[in-house]
Enzyme design. Sequence first.
Site, PDB file in Angstrom:
ATOM      1  N   ARG A 110       0.842  -1.193   0.000  1.00  0.00           N
ATOM      2  CA  ARG A 110       0.000   0.000   0.000  1.00  0.00           C
ATOM      3  C   ARG A 110       0.877   1.242   0.000  1.00  0.00           C
ATOM      4  NH1 ARG A 110      -5.256   1.233   1.202  1.00  0.00           N
ATOM      5  NH2 ARG A 110      -5.704  -0.913   1.825  1.00  0.00           N
ATOM      6  N   SER A 180       7.482  -5.139   6.817  1.00  0.00           N
ATOM      7  CA  SER A 180       7.074  -6.113   7.840  1.00  0.00           C
ATOM      8  C   SER A 180       7.706  -7.486   7.642  1.00  0.00           C
ATOM      9  CB  SER A 180       5.546  -6.201   7.862  1.00  0.00           C
ATOM     10  OG  SER A 180       4.994  -4.953   8.193  1.00  0.00           O
ATOM     11  N   ASP A 233       4.765  -2.154  11.518  1.00  0.00           N
ATOM     12  CA  ASP A 233       3.382  -1.703  11.659  1.00  0.00           C
ATOM     13  C   ASP A 233       3.036  -1.287  13.088  1.00  0.00           C
ATOM     14  OD1 ASP A 233       3.575  -4.317  12.518  1.00  0.00           O
ATOM     15  OD2 ASP A 233       1.847  -5.056  11.397  1.00  0.00           O
TER      16      ASP A 233
END
Length: 492
Positions: A110, A180, A233
């Site tokens: 994203r 991540s 995150d």
Amino acid sequence: MPLTFASPTITPTIRSFTFSSRRTNNIVMSAIQPNSASLCPILTKFQNDCATPTPYLRKVADAIVDEMQAGLAVEGEGELDMILTYVDALPSGNEEGLFYALDLGGTNFRVRSVQLGGKEERVIATESEQISIPKELMIGTSEELFGFIATKLASFVAKEKPGRFQLEQGRKREIGFTFSFPVKQTSIDSGTLMKWTKGFHVSGMEGKNVVACLNEAMEVHGLNMRVSALVNDGVGTLAGARYWDEDVMVGVILGTGTNACYVEQKHKIPKLQSKSSSGTTVINTEWGGYSKILPRTVFDQEMDEKSLNPGEHLYEKMISGMYLGEIVRRVLLQMCKTSDLFGQFAPAKLSKPFVLRTEHLCKMQEDNTDDLQNVGSVLYEFLEVETNLNARRRVVEVCDTVVKRGGRLAGAGIVAVLEKIEKDTKRMSSGKRTVVAMDGALYEKYPQYRSYMQDALVELLGHKFASDVVIKHTKDVSGIGAAVLAATNSIY
């Protein structure tokens, strides 16, 4: 309750929960008889083995604190990695300008643009786009993967509306990069890949600086942009929530996986050694790796042995959304083999690993009909089995046992982090508000899990301290947090 912010363009989903105003949240399971477990020895033993009374949770919380301190003292000493994130400057709310965020952590990535307006306007505008990564790039070369990302970034930037997004003249675009995967971070804007996970196996990357790979790809594709902050995150969630609320001290992810990060005093980190010891920094606990004191059952052990990382992340395997349904499946399968739970034979589909998912457990636990119709529907749809009321009752008891254990253990972990902060700052003792920013579908969508977690927090903290703790649901703010950290760590 929902909070609103002075921002005409964006209103992040942020809901808060304070323990002082909490009403008892009884889970409605009207058709369940509390003593039905006595008719099934396997269920009775499983419930006993999963029990997490308050004294046991106290031992868990204390053990997690001990592991946190060990990980802060010496690199690799404790079960928790306690990774230095190099986020030494958290958002103040004064940040202004156009910044970006890139979140790479699975089969999609994203990208987000954020126009920051300082304390008066906060987030003026934001746009985001999710892009699928072709499977061949997940096992290709680093040049191919990052080249693809850079191309899509350039395309995203090219579509910006000049009226909404304005880059100050003479400035290079700056981006916060949420990566991540396991990384050994060496500064706020650099970190080397330790290993690929989640189906990725990009060649030539292990031991390489992931930020340098992205920066080089952006330069090759003519994109005038640089990475100003490398985060995960959890850190993004903490930073994004902190942008609106200076009392945010902890960021927790409770979704498919789980993790926690928090604000630590630098002088309490012995392994910093010669580095600056003044001020604060954010620590990424990687708390999923905890394993010392846990109510493990034979079903947990069997699942762990069949997992991709046996013997690792035992805490995560008890509290995160990826595993709850699988534990339930294994218990039900054994009950079928030793009793007539679903009739004479076990459903064939029940032998398929991970056929039951956490959302299925939630739907069944929320069923308050007299004959548990929804439970029957879920079992028929996913296991292709017809069930009577007694079978449905037992299935819901298994679900409740697994979810209660998971929620209460998650609560103990949060208490451990809060008590580590309290030991060094005396925030709660002085009556100061302390906010835990929470994200993840498990927390958001599973009210029973949430309720059990909150019960554990109150039991362990006591009502006096709990009244100063706020659990704030901060859905999808990690992207904004990464962009804000790019602003906080801007080269300008």
